[in-house]
Design an enzyme around this catalytic site. Sequence first.
Site, PDB file in Angstrom:
ATOM      1  N   GLU A  47      50.364  49.648  50.102  1.00 33.19           N
ATOM      2  CA  GLU A  47      50.599  48.287  50.582  1.00 33.19           C
ATOM      3  C   GLU A  47      51.944  47.780  50.064  1.00 33.19           C
ATOM      4  OE1 GLU A  47      48.168  44.012  50.292  1.00 33.19           O
ATOM      5  OE2 GLU A  47      47.651  45.686  48.969  1.00 33.19           O
ATOM      6  N   LYS A 116      47.256  42.435  57.632  1.00 33.06           N
ATOM      7  CA  LYS A 116      46.119  42.370  56.723  1.00 33.06           C
ATOM      8  C   LYS A 116      45.176  41.265  57.184  1.00 33.06           C
ATOM      9  CE  LYS A 116      45.131  42.449  51.745  1.00 33.06           C
ATOM     10  NZ  LYS A 116      45.751  42.535  50.407  1.00 33.06           N
ATOM     11  N   CYS A 170      44.043  47.072  51.791  1.00 35.06           N
ATOM     12  CA  CYS A 170      43.499  46.680  50.488  1.00 35.06           C
ATOM     13  C   CYS A 170      42.220  45.854  50.559  1.00 35.06           C
ATOM     14  CB  CYS A 170      44.578  45.965  49.683  1.00 35.06           C
ATOM     15  SG  CYS A 170      44.194  45.907  47.908  1.00 35.06           S
TER      16      CYS A 170
END
Length: 655
Positions: A47, A116, A170
């Site tokens: 990330e 994300k 994540c």
Amino acid sequence: MTEHGFVRVAAAVPRLRVADVAFNAQQILKLLDQALPQTIDVLVFPELCLTGYTCGDLFHQPRLQQAALLHLEQIAEVSTRFAGLLILGLPLVVDGQLANVAAVLQQGRVRGVIPKTSLANYKEFYEARWFAPADQLRVNSVALLGEQAPFGADLVFDAGKNVCVGVEICEDLWTPVPPSSRHALAGATVLCNLSASNEVIGKAEYRRQLVVNQSGRCLAGYVYVSSGPDESSTDLVFGGHCLIAENGVLLAETQRFARDAQLLVHDLDVQRLAHERQMTTSFGIQQGNQDPGRRLAFDVVEMASNKLLRRIDAHPFVPRGEHQLAERCRDIFHTQVAGLAKRLDHVQPQKVVLGVSGGLDSTLALLVACKTLDLLGLPRARMHALTMPGFGTTNRTRTNAVDLMRHLEVTSREIDIRPLCLAEMHALGHRPFGLELGEPDELTERLRQLPPENRHDLVFENIQARMRTQLLMNSGFVIGTGDLSELALGWCTYHGDHISMYNPNVSIPKTLVKFLVRWAALNEFAGPAQKTLLDVVDTQISPELLPTSQTGEIVQSTEAAIGPYELVDFFLFHFLRYAAPPAKILFLAERAKFDAEYSRAELARWLRVFIQRFFANQFKRSCLPDGPKVGSISLSPRGDWRMPSDASSREWLDF
């Protein structure tokens, strides 16, 4: 390898300087160079790896944002040499807001951009200060590197041949419904997570559980890569933890806190995953209710090498570690006992009967029966064990059978079946091997004189097996002894050892039976019984239907007729559990480390024997007695395996 359904994936952790985008881009390209000769299909970086995850308020600096775009273009230009998907993280201004995204590159082009979905904004995390979540971004494409690239959390990348890739970032994994679950239902078999997960006590194990469990729930491969220790340590430390899992099994991981760049490469079996999804109908039901998302095409890399980067277990039914093996044996043994206890409690038989040969299968069934009677509070004398020596019984197995019955304090009896078999042969007018029948000892001695190539008479063998079953059936409630491997091959006499009133061994493969008897000897029984059990474990496997040698040794080897049981069980596992085509089974067998070495010709020969026997003997499996399923594979016609008894094996023999 591509033909057999394997896809090569990699997790890459480059060296990093926080906010030094030029340096970071060079480190990414170094790992890209390292990956080039390995023909990787999907290469995943952490990330925000272009800038660093820990830039804080610098993320809002236009200089940092522009540098990320500039060096993304540089990486894209160099990536024309890399045939697979290259996935890396960066900050990107989208729809007037800053997004934390994964850019998916191939052959110099941006194939798609994934934002994300779930921002971590609790405890040590403060992502909502800088980034907008996916559901606040109103566009479905972005201008990047001179062209419009698809944008959104609903993208999956499809190369055909069951290779379909979904990407999340994540915190997405840590939520109740991760985007990867939707990606899997949209067809993704390879799930990727670009992460920056800091290290605190106990987090690594929890992270490992998340990745492994998500791969299992989604029936997918999962590639997880996290930022390394070069991130800022102002308040946090990152470990560079990389994990690759497949369908609930951890395949590979890196050591945390490594100071050097890391590249973790492994092969996923997407053909196996596709089969699991077909078989798991609940997955298909969920899939039908799911928005299919947007599917984008890409090209899979044709692997030039036949070197497989995953361990092929030669004994898939037998766990590798001693602790795991002991735990597996304990679970199976007590499952057998519980199943038999329920049946005996229901039937309430006056006599429980079992034939004891001194071999592995009947020994295991006898041990289960004894422990079952103990569990039910019944005397072991209720167990009537018969040993029935015939024309091929050896002194060793006969002695072990008699000793075992005595040591276990069951009611025992010995019946010489030879006179009974001779009477039946007389009634049928059958002369085994063309010999005069005479008295039992006379016939046995004549048979010993026959050369090995003349020792084949199926009627002679079956009469003995059926005679034993007839004696048992007329004595009480019969406990069966045959195992899964024998049933797969039809290595049992129809209406002989094939029949019983309940069979606790019915779903246990031969390679595991030996370990179960050994485990029971060392953990459930003691004294003289233990010594006898360990000798049974070391006895050659034989049906003992043909006479022994002049010195009393076994001459009829089961494995010489049907193949080594380690091969039988390997073929059985991959054929039934994953529906692997024969060519793939052969490919895997060549890469497994068996107890003995086999040439490709030997493996192919025994595989053909397995296929021919498996198809020819379904009629025996279609009327199996009840028995407990103890593992992932069963041949019960009422449950796991339903097949026509007259199905042709032609398609499977053509490999």
